[in-house]
Write a protein that holds these residues in place. Structure first.
Motif, PDB file in Angstrom:
ATOM      1  N   GLY A 178       7.389  -3.051  12.588  1.00 13.87           N
ATOM      2  CA  GLY A 178       6.943  -4.377  12.982  1.00 13.87           C
ATOM      3  C   GLY A 178       6.410  -5.242  11.861  1.00 13.87           C
ATOM      4  N   GLU A 179       6.282  -4.714  10.653  1.00 15.34           N
ATOM      5  CA  GLU A 179       5.718  -5.553   9.595  1.00 15.34           C
ATOM      6  C   GLU A 179       6.751  -6.559   9.106  1.00 15.34           C
ATOM      7  N   ARG A 180       6.261  -7.680   8.617  1.00 16.40           N
ATOM      8  CA  ARG A 180       7.159  -8.750   8.186  1.00 16.40           C
ATOM      9  C   ARG A 180       7.844  -8.402   6.878  1.00 16.40           C
ATOM     10  N   VAL A 181       9.082  -8.844   6.746  1.00 17.37           N
ATOM     11  CA  VAL A 181       9.835  -8.630   5.517  1.00 17.37           C
ATOM     12  C   VAL A 181      10.102  -9.994   4.905  1.00 17.37           C
ATOM     13  N   VAL A 182       9.710 -10.171   3.647  1.00 18.54           N
ATOM     14  CA  VAL A 182       9.975 -11.442   2.966  1.00 18.54           C
ATOM     15  C   VAL A 182      10.740 -11.158   1.684  1.00 18.54           C
ATOM     16  N   PRO A 224      16.593  -7.921  -2.906  1.00 22.00           N
ATOM     17  CA  PRO A 224      15.267  -7.346  -3.102  1.00 22.00           C
ATOM     18  C   PRO A 224      14.268  -7.992  -2.144  1.00 22.00           C
ATOM     19  N   VAL A 225      13.519  -7.181  -1.421  1.00 22.88           N
ATOM     20  CA  VAL A 225      12.548  -7.723  -0.463  1.00 22.88           C
ATOM     21  C   VAL A 225      11.192  -7.074  -0.678  1.00 22.88           C
ATOM     22  N   SER A 262       2.624  -3.345   3.842  1.00 23.54           N
ATOM     23  CA  SER A 262       2.479  -2.193   2.954  1.00 23.54           C
ATOM     24  C   SER A 262       2.673  -2.583   1.497  1.00 23.54           C
ATOM     25  N   HIS A 263       3.031  -3.829   1.225  1.00 20.29           N
ATOM     26  CA  HIS A 263       3.208  -4.339  -0.135  1.00 20.29           C
ATOM     27  C   HIS A 263       4.202  -3.527  -0.938  1.00 20.29           C
ATOM     28  N   ALA A 264       5.176  -2.937  -0.260  1.00 23.07           N
ATOM     29  CA  ALA A 264       6.150  -2.136  -0.987  1.00 23.07           C
ATOM     30  C   ALA A 264       7.366  -2.999  -1.278  1.00 23.07           C
ATOM     31  N   ALA A 265       7.986  -2.736  -2.428  1.00 26.79           N
ATOM     32  CA  ALA A 265       9.238  -3.415  -2.743  1.00 26.79           C
ATOM     33  C   ALA A 265      10.374  -2.527  -2.250  1.00 26.79           C
ATOM     34  N   ALA A 266      11.413  -3.157  -1.760  1.00 26.23           N
ATOM     35  CA  ALA A 266      12.550  -2.377  -1.268  1.00 26.23           C
ATOM     36  C   ALA A 266      13.801  -3.226  -1.414  1.00 26.23           C
ATOM     37  N   ILE A 267      14.928  -2.626  -1.103  1.00 26.97           N
ATOM     38  CA  ILE A 267      16.190  -3.357  -1.107  1.00 26.97           C
ATOM     39  C   ILE A 267      16.678  -3.409   0.330  1.00 26.97           C
ATOM     40  N   PRO A 305       9.396   2.956  -1.606  1.00 28.47           N
ATOM     41  CA  PRO A 305       8.645   4.081  -2.169  1.00 28.47           C
ATOM     42  C   PRO A 305       8.359   5.138  -1.110  1.00 28.47           C
ATOM     43  N   GLN A 306       8.531   6.385  -1.470  1.00 33.80           N
ATOM     44  CA  GLN A 306       8.404   7.451  -0.477  1.00 33.80           C
ATOM     45  C   GLN A 306       6.960   7.686  -0.046  1.00 33.80           C
ATOM     46  N   ASP A 307       6.010   7.227  -0.878  1.00 39.97           N
ATOM     47  CA  ASP A 307       4.611   7.427  -0.489  1.00 39.97           C
ATOM     48  C   ASP A 307       4.076   6.194   0.235  1.00 39.97           C
ATOM     49  N   ASN A 308       4.921   5.234   0.499  1.00 41.04           N
ATOM     50  CA  ASN A 308       4.470   3.979   1.091  1.00 41.04           C
ATOM     51  C   ASN A 308       5.559   3.481   2.033  1.00 41.04           C
ATOM     52  N   VAL A 309       5.768   4.205   3.118  1.00 35.28           N
ATOM     53  CA  VAL A 309       6.939   3.912   3.950  1.00 35.28           C
ATOM     54  C   VAL A 309       6.711   2.639   4.769  1.00 35.28           C
TER      55      VAL A 309
END
Lengths: 300, 188
Positions: free
Chosen positions: A218-222, A184-185, A190-195, A210-214
């Motif tokens: 270049g954004e960082r993934v933590v 989980p990241v 975009s403050h979205a949660a993803a896998i 989330p499909q409304d928050n792609v």
């Protein structure tokens, strides 16, 4: 006991089919009792770990020497680049120092509970056990160190993987690029949660965003604190679009040449309290008191 | 009373016996086994060679195929089994799959050896290619079945191509080893 030639020939013909049957049995055994095979492999790897270390040492020296030679060649250009970078970093240092000060003040005002520092051990990667099916490395460990299954491995730049098997002198780290790795990241801008799902290629995919928050290029993934053994906020990499609609993570860690790893033990960092998951009923066994019914209705 | 001993057929020429000869002979006949054993060991070390993972099955399969076709006495089924277990322990893949592949290659080579040992080198090469395609396809199917999802098949294609490409080199090595290492004891 003397046996006839015919009998011996018949026996000789039976050896190969019997061995093939045994091989099928080994496949089933490996599927049924994973632990046994893993133990056998880890014991062998433990025995061979010093030898692998011997092989890795000259390579590392060689890489160091060749790196040095290249550095000498690019000295001039490197110096110019570093000066420019230094100016920019000095600016960021001031910003960071100001922000750290501000953060400390704010935390002092908030009665902030400091995070407890995690324990870690560092080890040398002695072998890349990546095969056709897996992306993993083998880490040499001192027998006294307590590395547990589920430990988090980082290199200098970011998340590398998780410890999946622990032997006496070595531990196997499943890389984030392995096809069975799902983490989980959080996408930082975009403050979205993803896998983040590995697929044995160098770039793990991002799924279930989330499909409304792609994800933004270049954004960082933590990491995200969804699972207990993995704290939030560890750097993983940045988002890149291979083609429209297919975001992947470019790992911050150098996964092609992992030679030193730190294994952190976050096992009991944040344990959620036991929650019954519902509102306790009021004592007396009665139902929840409803607000008084308004009698002054239309008919009243 | 003297017992009768038949006179030697060619006086002066005796097969040498004794400990030294037996050790020499034993070492020479275990060359194929030891070769596969050490190739497995060395290629599992962190050498960072490009394509190292795919090279190991390629070399093992070609070696087993060649020795099983031409000199099955030095590559018996039991030795292939032991080598398969060894490769499986060192390779961290699904257990037993390498073992099964090696036994199948050995079996195919063994059953067709009377034909295969006489054919042209290029036909032998082609036959090996076909066997490799079949065995790698089986490996891919087994890996998918054991992992319960579709595994990417490009590395398997690469493995097959690598095995096919390294066959002539291994064939040369095999001919040299057979002529000068295994058989030398009987000539010198």
């Amino acid at each position: 006991m003397p046996v006839s030639i015919q009998f011996r020939q018949a026996l000789g013909k039976l050896v190969l089919p019997a061995l093939i049957l045994v091989a099928c049995g080994v496949i089933l055994l490996g599927k049924a009792d994973r632990g046994l095979i893993e133990k056998l492999r880890m014991n062998t790897a433990d025995l061979l770990a010093p030898a692998y270390g011997l092989v890795a040492w000259p390579q590392e020296k060689l890489r160091w020497v060749s790196g040095n030679l290249q550095d000498i060649r690019n000295l001039e250009a490197e110096n110019i680049r570093l000066r420019a970078e230094n100016v920019s970093l000095r600016h960021w240092y001031d910003v960071a120092a100001a922000l750290a000060d501000e953060n400390a003040t704010l935390k002092a005002n908030l009665h902030w509970i400091p995070d407890n520092a995690p324990t870690f051990v560092s080890g040398r990667v002695v072998r890349d056990t990546s095969g056709l099916y897996a992306r993993a490395v083998l880490l040499a460990l001192n027998p006294d160190t307590a590395v547990r299954k589920g430990g988090i491995a980082l290199d200098g730049a970011g998340l590398v993987g998780r410890v999946t098997e622990v032997g006496r002198r070595s531990a196997r780290v499943l890389l984030i690029t392995d096809s069975s790795s799902r983490l989980p990241v959080t996408l930082e801008s975009s403050h979205a949660a993803a896998i983040m799902a590995g697929d044995n290629s160098a770039l793990p995919r991002i799924i279930f965003y989330p499909q409304d928050n792609v994800p933004i290029e270049g954004e960082r993934v933590v990491t995200n604190g969804e699972i207990e053994s993995l704290p939030a906020g560890l750097p993983v990499g940045h988002v890149h679009y291979l083609r429209p609609g297919q975001p992947v993570v470019v790992p911050a860690a150098d996964l092609d040449h992992v030679d030193m790893l730190r294994v952190f033990d976050y096992e009991d960092s944040v344990v959620p309290p036991d929650a019954p998951g519902r509102v306790p009923l009021p004592a007396g066994g009665g139902a929840m008191p409803l607000p008084a019914h308004p009698d002054q209705g239309l008919h009243g | 009373m003297k017992t009768f001993t038949p006179p030697p057929i060619r006086p002066g020429i005796h097969p040498r016996s004794g400990l030294g000869y037996r050790i020499d002979h034993g070492v020479r006949s275990s060359v194929p086994f030891l070769f596969v054993f050490f190739v497995t060991l060395v290629l599992s070390a962190p050498l960072n060679l490009p394509g190292q993972v795919e090279l190991m099955p390629a070399i093992i399969m070609a070696t087993i195929f060649l020795w099983s076709v031409f000199v099955p006495a030095l590559m018996p089924s039991l030795a292939v089994f032991v080598l398969g277990i060894w490769a499986d322990i060192l390779s961290f893949g699904p257990a037993g799959v390498m073992l099964l592949m090696m036994l199948i290659v050995h079996g195919v080579a063994l059953s067709g050896r009377y034909t295969l040992a006489r054919v042209n080198f290029f036909i032998l090469w082609l036959v090996f290619g076909v066997v490799m395609v079949g065995v790698t396809a089986l490996q891919w199917v087994l890996c998918c079945a054991l992992a319960l999802h579709i595994v990417e098949f490009l590395p398997f294609v690469f493995e097959t191509v690598l095995a096919f490409g390294s066959f002539p080199v291994l064939y040369t090595g095999f001919v040299w080893t057979y002529r000068f290492v295994v058989n030398n004891a009987d000539r010198a």
